[in-house]
Design an enzyme around this catalytic site. Structure first.
Site, PDB file in Angstrom:
ATOM      1  CG  HIS A  52      47.316   2.356 -18.378  1.00 27.58           C
ATOM      2  ND1 HIS A  52      48.689   2.260 -18.515  1.00 27.58           N
ATOM      3  CD2 HIS A  52      46.804   2.078 -19.607  1.00 27.58           C
ATOM      4  CE1 HIS A  52      48.989   1.929 -19.755  1.00 27.58           C
ATOM      5  NE2 HIS A  52      47.857   1.819 -20.443  1.00 27.58           N
ATOM      6  CD  GLU A  54      49.014   2.606 -13.336  1.00 31.63           C
ATOM      7  OE1 GLU A  54      48.110   1.803 -13.595  1.00 31.63           O
ATOM      8  OE2 GLU A  54      50.232   2.313 -13.342  1.00 31.63           O
ATOM      9  CB  CYS A  82      53.419   2.601 -18.395  1.00 32.56           C
ATOM     10  SG  CYS A  82      51.964   3.678 -18.480  1.00 32.56           S
ATOM     11  CB  CYS A  85      50.754   5.443 -15.037  1.00 30.41           C
ATOM     12  SG  CYS A  85      49.420   4.683 -16.006  1.00 30.41           S
TER      13      CYS A  85
END
Length: 416
Positions: A52, A54, A82, A85
């Site tokens: 992802h 991040e 999410c 993360c």
């Protein structure tokens, strides 16, 4: 630089994800007013579910500082993080998180859950919703609108006289690629095509037609001949003991004989054994090996393959090919079961006549149709032989990873 400047930098990363066909989310890590980590969504292109935006930015920032603790850093994200993360944010000790748009389905900063407010955790990150919500949300909406448009199927390609014909193009693979249209077709036997149907098949520009029927079937109902199309034959059931299924047409003339051979559940068992034989019989393995290896040659397309009804031998061939291409099992199963309605519709009048003459409709449906338990029997046999279907394709059928990659290279296209 301000929060707005940093969020604009995150939006630039999101745009990079968009151009790759990834969900457009971007992130930047800021240390003392300087961007030290950038990231955009890339789980599909990197084959990494943790990639992802991040996560990528945090990794880059940690490498930049030479420290897995980012206690003086701020993270700017275009979409609410999410739970995965958020876990990385806690572990890295990031001081502050600013996100643009909320995520009502998976957001772990207040939309679905909010671990940042859990007093039991030993670190607390300041988290807030910041600027550019509208820009971030618009980019996401544009992305999914484009994705839906790309997935909208045009009117299905039809051939007059063939009810179980379809293009295998358009299937989505597990890694986000798409099977190209116009290159691989499956069908039932091509007998009795009228002038329109013959012209429609000719317009496909077929280079190869694979016929999985027995010699007796081919002799009785030979395929038409098209110029520049090479016919390929392979009797998949040559070694099968289940000749009753192949000789089914003769049994239809005598309802009593039909019931004697296939009544009381024997029709289903015959079909299950047919599927097992397609997996375990050496000759069936050889035919499928030759069939699959022919897809390595880019000059042999477009290709059509068929048997009598286009549901069992053809269905198994399609399962093998789509597995090589990486199409998820659930989607393969839906394609397999699609033959059920097509073929039962095609033979509806014949079934009605046979039932009127005293035939058991349950027997007819079991033989004319397809059922999930038939394919399940084949896959169970695969498990006994080699454990998994990919191992069966490689180690039993002998289609090497390199050959499978060649097939994928020809038949798959990357998203967007």
């Amino acid at each position: 630089m301000t929060d707005l400047d940093f969020m604009h930098a995150a939006l630039q990363e999101a745009q990079r994800a968009f151009s790759l066909g990834e969900v457009p989310v971007g992130a930047v890590v800021v240390y003392r007013g300087e961007i030290i980590g950038r990231g955009h969504n890339q789980p599909i292109t990197s084959h990494d579910p943790s990639a992802h935006a991040e996560m990528v930015a945090i990794r880059q920032a940690a490498l930049h500082l030479g420290n897995y603790r980012l206690s003086e850093c701020e993270l700017f994200i275009t979409l609410e993080p999410c739970l995965m993360c958020s876990g990385a944010i806690f572990q890295s000790r990031i001081m502050r998180v600013v996100y643009a748009a909320s995520e009502p389905k998976t957001g772990a900063a207040g939309s679905v859950c909010n671990p940042y407010l859990d007093a039991r955790l030993n670190h607390h990150t300041q988290i807030e919703q910041g600027p550019c919500e509208a820009e971030s949300r618009q980019m996401l909406q544009d992305f999914f609108a484009l994705q839906r448009k790309s997935q909208q199927n045009a009117a299905p390609l039809c051939i007059s006289g063939l009810l179980n014909f379809r293009d295998l193009g358009g299937f989505k693979t597990a890694d986000g690629r798409t099977v190209k249209s116009g290159l691989v077709f499956r069908a039932e036997q091509l007998v009795a095509l009228e002038e329109v149907g013959l012209a429609e098949v000719a317009a496909l520009g077929l280079q190869q037609i694979w016929d999985f029927r027995a010699p007796t079937e081919v002799a009785k109902y030979p395929d038409p001949v098209w110029p520049n199309t090479t016919p390929k034959w392979g009797d998949v059931l040559a070694e099968s003991a289940q000749k009753t299924a192949v000789q089914f047409e003769a049994l239809l003339q005598d309802p009593a004989l039909l019931s004697q051979h296939l009544g009381e559940g024997r029709a289903e068992q015959v079909m299950i054994e047919v599927y097992r034989d397609m997996v375990r019989c050496p000759h069936a393995q050889t035919v499928m090996q030759q069939f699959l290896m022919s897809f390595c040659d880019a000059d042999q397309y477009p290709v059509l393959f068929h048997c009598t009804a286009g549901k069992d031998r053809t269905g198994w061939a399609a399962v093998l090919l789509l597995t090589i291409l990486g199409v998820p099992h659930e989607r393969i199963l839906r394609d397999y079961l699609a033959s059920n309605e097509n073929i039962l519709n095609k033979y509806q009048a014949l079934i009605a006549r046979c039932v009127a003459n005293g035939a058991d409709e349950c027997i007819l449906n079991a033989i004319f149709g397809v059922r999930a338990e038939y394919l399940k029997a084949a896959l169970h046999e695969v498990k006994k032989v080699s454990g998994t279907l990919p191992r069966y394709i490689e180690h039993v059928l002998g289609v090497t990873p390199l050959q499978q990659a060649q097939i994928q290279q020809v038949l798959l296209v990357n998203p967007f």
